[in-house]
Design an enzyme around this catalytic site. Structure first.
Site, PDB file in Angstrom:
ATOM      1  CE  LYS A  37      -8.604  11.145 -24.014  1.00 43.53           C
ATOM      2  NZ  LYS A  37      -9.913  10.658 -24.210  1.00 43.53           N
ATOM      3  CE  LYS A  81      -9.925   8.547 -26.831  1.00 46.45           C
ATOM      4  NZ  LYS A  81     -11.366   8.601 -26.626  1.00 46.45           N
TER       5      LYS A  81
HETATM    6  C1  PBG Z   1     -14.450   8.449 -24.743  1.00 47.91           C
HETATM    7  C2  PBG Z   1     -13.378   9.166 -23.999  1.00 47.91           C
HETATM    8  C3  PBG Z   1     -12.365   8.649 -23.166  1.00 47.91           C
HETATM    9  C4  PBG Z   1     -11.685   9.753 -22.638  1.00 47.91           C
HETATM   10  C5  PBG Z   1     -12.268  10.898 -23.188  1.00 47.91           C
HETATM   11  N1  PBG Z   1     -13.293  10.504 -24.030  1.00 47.91           N
HETATM   12  C6  PBG Z   1     -12.064   7.256 -22.754  1.00 47.91           C
HETATM   13  C7  PBG Z   1     -11.627   6.254 -23.722  1.00 47.91           C
HETATM   14  O1  PBG Z   1     -11.338   6.533 -24.882  1.00 47.91           O
HETATM   15  O2  PBG Z   1     -11.594   5.097 -23.302  1.00 47.91           O
HETATM   16  C8  PBG Z   1     -10.542   9.711 -21.654  1.00 47.91           C
HETATM   17  C9  PBG Z   1     -10.362  10.935 -20.824  1.00 47.91           C
HETATM   18  C10 PBG Z   1      -9.471  10.762 -19.641  1.00 47.91           C
HETATM   19  O3  PBG Z   1      -8.854   9.706 -19.424  1.00 47.91           O
HETATM   20  O4  PBG Z   1      -9.391  11.724 -18.859  1.00 47.91           O
HETATM   21  N2  PBG Z   1     -14.060   7.701 -25.830  1.00 47.91           N
END
Ligand code: PBG
Length: 325
Positions: free
Chosen positions: A248, A195
């Protein structure tokens, strides 16, 4: 005239031949539908930067999922939206919390639905970070047991898979142990393994009210420039017990998806995130692109890169388009 002998255009000459020779196809079964659930009843709050996506109270969430199920969607990914925030994210692991309640009701009404829950603290902490904060530092090990408690509470509510998205080191193992020790060895872990600290999460943070109140997430989410490190993250999460791994965001990271696909045997998911969705919606609203064509091309690209599963806010639109064709 012998040249050209091999004419690849022969393979593209009719719609039927093109269809026959198509290498990558999108099936509704490939998609995971992300949903935001909030407290209250009869609530359907629009999210400005995500047209067509809403924060739904549980009653309306059930209706939305009923429609999604009818269209063939097998799985949802749940995010809780709450006003009740504190330093230690108590609402994240509250047995009566918003996600826990939603999971219970969803599984009661749709036992066959695959319910996946996002496990993170950022939507529940007063400072908006994904972990425990002390003196401006996001603490790793102090965060792990809170994540494990959150995951366990989701499992107790009936979640099929928990999806840790915090990027703390060692959380997959701690969650796995916690689930196993409490009789939830059947609940799987879909880890947000690679991520990245991405600007494409902007609209989501508006939706979930989870923007950090100071600093950014770069001390825990990955540097977008790092490919080898993404592989380390994936291999580490698998060694700790992840059942499925996620990359992601998706679009700026197709090379990572491809490389992970070639290195591991487990199912690979890609998250077509909020900013990717917002860009398509904005351009389509202006009439600058053909939304259906662009979305289907995007999904095909993500799947061709190697993703088995795609988490996408477009899921219901895609379901409709697949039925049309
Ligand atoms: C929580 C989380 C996030 C997303 C999914 N889980 C936001 C972040 O990390 O700030 C993003 C999902 C999206 O942008 O569609 N940590």
């Amino acid at each position: 005239m012998h040249y050209p002998q091999l004419r690849l255009r022969r393979r593209r000459s009719t719609p039927a031949i093109r269809e026959l020779l198509q290498e990558t196809r999108i099936h509704i079964e490939d998609l995971i539908y992300p949903l935001f659930v909030c407290a209250g009843a009869n609530k359907r709050e629009p999210i400005e930067a995500m047209p067509g996506v809403y924060r739904l109270s549980v009653d309306l969430l059930l209706e939305e999922v009923a429609r999604a199920r009818q269209e063939g969607i097998l799985a949802v990914l749940l995010f809780g939206v709450t006003e009740s925030k504190d330093e230690l994210a108590a609402a994240a692991y509250d047995a009566e919390g918003i996600v826990q309640k939603a999971v219970g009701l969803l599984k009661e009404r749709f036992p066959e639905l695959v319910v996946i829950t996002d496990v993170c603290l950022c939507g529940y902490t007063s400072h908006g970070h994904c972990g425990v904060v002390k003196d401006g530092v996001i603490l790793n090990d102090e965060t792990l047991h809170l994540l494990a408690q959150t995951a366990l509470s989701h499992a107790q509510a009936g979640a099929d898979l928990v999806a840790p998205s915090d990027m703390m080191d060692g959380r997959v193992k701690v969650i796995r142990d916690q689930l196993d020790e409490n009789g939830f060895s059947h609940v799987g872990i879909l880890s947000y393994a690679a991520k990245f600290a991405s600007a494409f999460y902007g609209p989501f943070r508006e939706a979930a009210g989870s923007a950090p109140s100071f600093g950014d997430r770069r001390s825990y989410q990955m540097n977008p420039a790092n490919r080898r490190e993404a592989m380390e993250e994936v291999l580490l999460d698998l060694a700790e017990g992840a059942d499925l791994v996620m990359i992601k965001p998706a679009l700026a990271y197709l090379d990572i998806i491809r490389e992970v696909r070639e290195r591991v045997l487990c199912p690979v998911a890609a998250y077509n995130v909020s900013g990717e969705y917002a860009m398509v919606k904005a351009a389509a609203a202006q009439g600058w692109i053909d939304e259906k064509m662009v979305v289907m091309e995007t999904m095909t690209g993500i799947k061709r890169a190697g993703a088995d599963l795609i988490i996408t806010y477009h899921a219901r639109d895609i379901a409709r388009w697949l039925q049309e064709d």
